[in-house]
Write a protein that holds these residues in place. Structure first.
Motif, PDB file in Angstrom:
ATOM      1  N   LEU A 134       1.052  -1.093  -0.284  1.00 57.92           N
ATOM      2  CA  LEU A 134      -0.351  -0.097  -0.093  1.00 57.92           C
ATOM      3  C   LEU A 134       0.876   1.593  -0.122  1.00 57.92           C
ATOM      4  O   LEU A 134       0.206   2.101   0.341  1.00 57.92           O
ATOM      5  CB  LEU A 134      -0.946  -0.491   1.161  1.00 57.92           C
ATOM      6  CG  LEU A 134      -1.705  -1.611   1.474  1.00 57.92           C
ATOM      7  CD1 LEU A 134      -2.364  -1.109   3.164  1.00 57.92           C
ATOM      8  CD2 LEU A 134      -2.475  -2.016   0.106  1.00 57.92           C
ATOM      9  N   HIS A 135       2.234   0.982  -0.433  1.00 54.01           N
ATOM     10  CA  HIS A 135       2.706   1.849  -0.375  1.00 54.01           C
ATOM     11  C   HIS A 135       3.008   3.091  -0.644  1.00 54.01           C
ATOM     12  O   HIS A 135       2.685   3.904  -0.179  1.00 54.01           O
ATOM     13  CB  HIS A 135       4.129   1.739  -0.259  1.00 54.01           C
ATOM     14  CG  HIS A 135       5.671   3.118   0.226  1.00 54.01           C
ATOM     15  ND1 HIS A 135       6.698   2.319   1.568  1.00 54.01           N
ATOM     16  CD2 HIS A 135       6.652   3.989  -0.182  1.00 54.01           C
ATOM     17  CE1 HIS A 135       7.111   3.843   2.265  1.00 54.01           C
ATOM     18  NE2 HIS A 135       6.271   4.191   0.310  1.00 54.01           N
ATOM     19  N   MET A 141       4.218  10.248   8.638  1.00 54.13           N
ATOM     20  CA  MET A 141       4.981  10.234   9.114  1.00 54.13           C
ATOM     21  C   MET A 141       5.218   8.658   9.211  1.00 54.13           C
ATOM     22  O   MET A 141       4.418   7.780   9.149  1.00 54.13           O
ATOM     23  CB  MET A 141       4.598  11.088  11.336  1.00 54.13           C
ATOM     24  CG  MET A 141       5.646  12.287  10.695  1.00 54.13           C
ATOM     25  SD  MET A 141       4.503  12.867  12.909  1.00 54.13           S
ATOM     26  CE  MET A 141       5.409  11.231  13.313  1.00 54.13           C
ATOM     27  N   TRP A 142       6.702   8.279   8.592  1.00 50.50           N
ATOM     28  CA  TRP A 142       7.070   7.197   8.385  1.00 50.50           C
ATOM     29  C   TRP A 142       7.777   6.689   9.628  1.00 50.50           C
ATOM     30  O   TRP A 142       8.292   7.122  10.695  1.00 50.50           O
ATOM     31  CB  TRP A 142       7.627   7.304   7.454  1.00 50.50           C
ATOM     32  CG  TRP A 142       6.883   7.257   6.315  1.00 50.50           C
ATOM     33  CD1 TRP A 142       7.036   8.956   5.482  1.00 50.50           C
ATOM     34  CD2 TRP A 142       5.551   6.633   4.630  1.00 50.50           C
ATOM     35  NE1 TRP A 142       6.336   8.766   4.496  1.00 50.50           N
ATOM     36  CE2 TRP A 142       5.365   7.248   4.187  1.00 50.50           C
ATOM     37  CE3 TRP A 142       5.664   5.430   5.669  1.00 50.50           C
ATOM     38  CZ2 TRP A 142       4.815   6.412   2.867  1.00 50.50           C
ATOM     39  CZ3 TRP A 142       4.977   4.493   4.652  1.00 50.50           C
ATOM     40  CH2 TRP A 142       4.356   5.835   3.415  1.00 50.50           C
ATOM     41  N   ILE A 143       7.259   5.432   9.968  1.00 53.01           N
ATOM     42  CA  ILE A 143       8.006   4.633  10.935  1.00 53.01           C
ATOM     43  C   ILE A 143       8.598   3.286   9.876  1.00 53.01           C
ATOM     44  O   ILE A 143       7.758   2.650   9.518  1.00 53.01           O
ATOM     45  CB  ILE A 143       7.673   4.432  12.526  1.00 53.01           C
ATOM     46  CG1 ILE A 143       9.348   3.393  13.224  1.00 53.01           C
ATOM     47  CG2 ILE A 143       6.197   3.476  12.143  1.00 53.01           C
ATOM     48  CD1 ILE A 143       8.550   3.381  14.780  1.00 53.01           C
ATOM     49  N   PRO A 152       3.007   4.038   7.821  1.00 49.46           N
ATOM     50  CA  PRO A 152       2.356   5.188   8.393  1.00 49.46           C
ATOM     51  C   PRO A 152       2.658   4.945   9.974  1.00 49.46           C
ATOM     52  O   PRO A 152       1.984   4.248  10.340  1.00 49.46           O
ATOM     53  CB  PRO A 152       1.190   5.123   7.827  1.00 49.46           C
ATOM     54  CG  PRO A 152       1.197   4.573   6.624  1.00 49.46           C
ATOM     55  CD  PRO A 152       2.016   3.219   6.535  1.00 49.46           C
ATOM     56  N   LEU A 153       2.831   5.747  10.861  1.00 45.76           N
ATOM     57  CA  LEU A 153       3.153   5.927  12.035  1.00 45.76           C
ATOM     58  C   LEU A 153       1.934   7.137  12.292  1.00 45.76           C
ATOM     59  O   LEU A 153       1.160   6.420  13.318  1.00 45.76           O
ATOM     60  CB  LEU A 153       3.794   6.823  12.864  1.00 45.76           C
ATOM     61  CG  LEU A 153       4.659   6.548  14.012  1.00 45.76           C
ATOM     62  CD1 LEU A 153       4.622   5.349  14.822  1.00 45.76           C
ATOM     63  CD2 LEU A 153       5.351   7.797  14.750  1.00 45.76           C
ATOM     64  N   ILE A 165      -5.825   5.645   9.601  1.00 50.56           N
ATOM     65  CA  ILE A 165      -4.808   6.175  11.117  1.00 50.56           C
ATOM     66  C   ILE A 165      -3.250   5.419  10.582  1.00 50.56           C
ATOM     67  O   ILE A 165      -3.200   4.117   9.991  1.00 50.56           O
ATOM     68  CB  ILE A 165      -5.450   5.703  11.630  1.00 50.56           C
ATOM     69  CG1 ILE A 165      -6.124   4.233  12.239  1.00 50.56           C
ATOM     70  CG2 ILE A 165      -6.959   6.393  12.144  1.00 50.56           C
ATOM     71  CD1 ILE A 165      -6.615   3.699  12.942  1.00 50.56           C
ATOM     72  N   GLY A 166      -2.341   5.739  11.349  1.00 55.29           N
ATOM     73  CA  GLY A 166      -0.953   5.287  11.372  1.00 55.29           C
ATOM     74  C   GLY A 166      -1.028   4.248  12.972  1.00 55.29           C
ATOM     75  O   GLY A 166      -2.014   4.114  13.343  1.00 55.29           O
TER      76      GLY A 166
END
Lengths: 229, 88
Positions: free
Chosen positions: A9-10, A19-21, A29-30, A211-212
């Motif tokens: 899903l990137h 924001m990524w983690i 996604p964070l 939602i992250g």
């Protein structure tokens, strides 16, 4: 050194600039926007494709899982919990799916133990897109996108449903998370972005949002520690 | 909405299924006559009536047999191949 993996899903997430983690070597996604817990309780979609999975099939698969300390459900199309909030699902009489929770290591342990397989026990490469849908308004989303009435059977039956959602074949289970309904959906990774975009579009019409994973796992310090693992 | 009963997954909308054709017993190619083999390979019975058909549940990958009245478009029974219809 480990290769970086991409969520199926990137590309769908990139446009939303979250924001990524990185967890399990996969950027995820964070957080999309602040205060996502409101969406989590109403109608939230999260990408949980980073959770480790292990598939196995063959006439000896059930016995092999038991020999490894994982007891699969006795009935087809059911699932059971395993350690660290993971699950083991029986997809057919001789096919199983194991997925770890956030901190679980069972899938990786099983994959290492089985290697390229044994007579009658064959590993199944899983690259599913995996989505979590949460909130009290899930039913409004499902009646527009899926033909199965999940309220027709009790939640504690731990039933796994194979059906189509927006025309895409999916596996679905439902459970409660902090008292909020949570549906887990798996589909072939190549259809993942299409499914995600369609579900998100309908969810947004219903007041929901992406939602992250910080909404699902609020302990940010733990997430950051796991990202270094 | 039309529903069909998958022997494994239960009643599902018809959109989740794929029709593969009539279930026909293949004659032994080593012992049958040329006429019997030609009949099996090339001929189909298009007359409406109660027929055994192959159907596939796409969401779970289940192949099964449906006994269907093709004149009334009524599915009378579904079962896994080898399990046998209850009325036989």
């Amino acid at each position: 050194m480990s290769a970086v993996r991409s969520s199926p899903l990137h590309s769908a997430h990139e446009a939303l600039k979250p924001m990524w983690i990185t967890l399990n070597h996969m950027p995820i996604p964070l957080q999309f926007v602040p205060h996502e817990d409101v969406a989590r309780q109403k109608l939230g979609l999260a990408d949980v494709s980073f959770l480790s999975r292990f598939g196995v099939k063959g006439p000896g698969a059930g016995d092999w899982l038991r020999s490894q300390g994982v007891t699969p459900p006795a009935e087809i199309n059911h699932w059971d919990a395993i350690e660290e909030n993971g699950l083991v699902a029986r997809l057919a009489s001789t096919e199983f799916l194991v997925e770890d929770g956030l901190e679980g290591v069972t899938a990786a342990r099983l994959a290492a133990a089985l290697g390229r397989g044994l007579p009658g026990v064959t590993p199944v490469f899983r690259q599913d897109a995996s989505i979590a849908i949460t909130g009290s308004e899930i039913n409004s989303l499902l009646v527009q996108t899926c033909n199965v009435n999940f309220n027709s059977f009790p939640m504690n039956e731990r039933r796994l449903v194979m059906t189509s959602m927006t025309g895409i074949s999916v596996l679905v289970i439902r459970k409660l998370s902090d008292g909020v309904p949570l549906y887990r959906i798996w589909c072939d990774g190549t259809f993942g972005a299409c499914l995600w975009k369609t579900l998100l579009q309908v969810s947004q019409e219903l007041g929901g949002a992406a939602i992250g994973i910080n909404s699902l796992y609020p302990d940010l310090a733990k997430l950051k520690a796991l990202s270094l693992r | 909405m039309k529903l069909m009963n998958c022997p494994i997954n239960g009643p599902r909308p018809l959109q989740e299924f794929f029709y593969w054709g009539e279930c026909r017993d293949m004659p032994n190619p080593d012992t049958c006559t040329d006429g019997e083999w030609v009949d099996y390979v090339f001929h189909r019975n298009g007359a409406p009536g109660v027929k055994k058909e192959w159907w596939y549940h796409m969401a779970s990958g289940v192949w099964f047999i449906a006994v269907r009245d093709t004149q009334a478009d009524e599915v009378k029974e579904t079962y896994l191949y080898g399990a046998g219809p209850h009325h036989e």
